[in-house]
Design an enzyme around this catalytic site. Sequence first.
Site, mmCIF file in Angstrom:
data_model
loop_
_atom_site.group_PDB
_atom_site.id
_atom_site.type_symbol
_atom_site.label_atom_id
_atom_site.label_comp_id
_atom_site.label_asym_id
_atom_site.label_seq_id
_atom_site.Cartn_x
_atom_site.Cartn_y
_atom_site.Cartn_z
ATOM 1 C CG LEU A 93 -1.951 -1.205 1.187
ATOM 2 C CD1 LEU A 93 -2.889 -1.145 2.370
ATOM 3 C CD2 LEU A 93 -2.748 -1.284 -0.121
ATOM 4 C CE LYS A 94 7.456 3.908 1.395
ATOM 5 N NZ LYS A 94 7.082 5.316 1.518
ATOM 6 C CG ASN A 108 -1.404 -2.981 -7.628
ATOM 7 O OD1 ASN A 108 -1.174 -3.505 -6.540
ATOM 8 N ND2 ASN A 108 -2.361 -2.072 -7.792
ATOM 9 C CG HIS A 110 -7.297 -1.642 -7.298
ATOM 10 N ND1 HIS A 110 -6.842 -0.880 -6.234
ATOM 11 C CD2 HIS A 110 -8.549 -1.209 -7.572
ATOM 12 C CE1 HIS A 110 -7.784 -0.015 -5.894
ATOM 13 N NE2 HIS A 110 -8.824 -0.195 -6.689
ATOM 14 C CG ASP A 151 -4.954 1.889 -8.045
ATOM 15 O OD1 ASP A 151 -4.128 0.989 -7.848
ATOM 16 O OD2 ASP A 151 -5.702 2.325 -7.153
#
Length: 194
Positions: A93-94, A108, A110, A151
């Site tokens: 989450l960084k 990633n 999501h 994102d």
Amino acid sequence: MSHRLAVLVSGTGRHLENLAELSRDPAADLDAEIGVVISNRPGVGALDRAARFELRAEVLEGAEAESDETYGRRVFEVIRDAEADTVVLAGFLKKLWIPEDFAGRVINIHPSLLPAFGGKGYYGMRVHRAVLERGCQVTGCTVHLVDDVYDNGPILHQRWCEVHPGDSAEALAARVFEEELLALPEALRRFWRR
Ligand code: GAR
């Protein structure tokens, strides 16, 4: 050719466990091993899971005044040292600065159908609460390449599920997570076959 993963985590580590199990199961057809686990938080469940699977694990906390780039350089030093070729952000989450030699190799997952419900502030349960508040009838998860905007990178794979009337955020998160567990390995298989 077998791939070496660096798995970056911040929390519970259910994806880490799934990848560790699949990578040890020849029937799963995931041609990968986990070279290193990096957490930006000490004491998280993901580190316990890494220990259970006897994986190399490192904690790299960001220092307060440290820039994204300086932090990213530290992280990628460890990733190179572990000879990983692909980086998976599994609940990391960084914000991660990515050096040129790893551009297009950081993935990633999501918990929404991007580009909806992505970007700053949308992580974990916040995503599912927002999906419910908006009255969405379907939701899901997205696996995408990471670029320098949150994102935002090209989508590799998505899986969707229904939102049921009266769903709590927790119930919805659990339904989406079932899809996530399938989506991440499916995306890696596709990515490596490109
Ligand atoms: C997963 O649901 C993942 O999609 C989400 O964090 C969870 C990690 O679970 N990621 C994000 O929200 C990224 N914006 P885990 O630590 O149990 O694997």
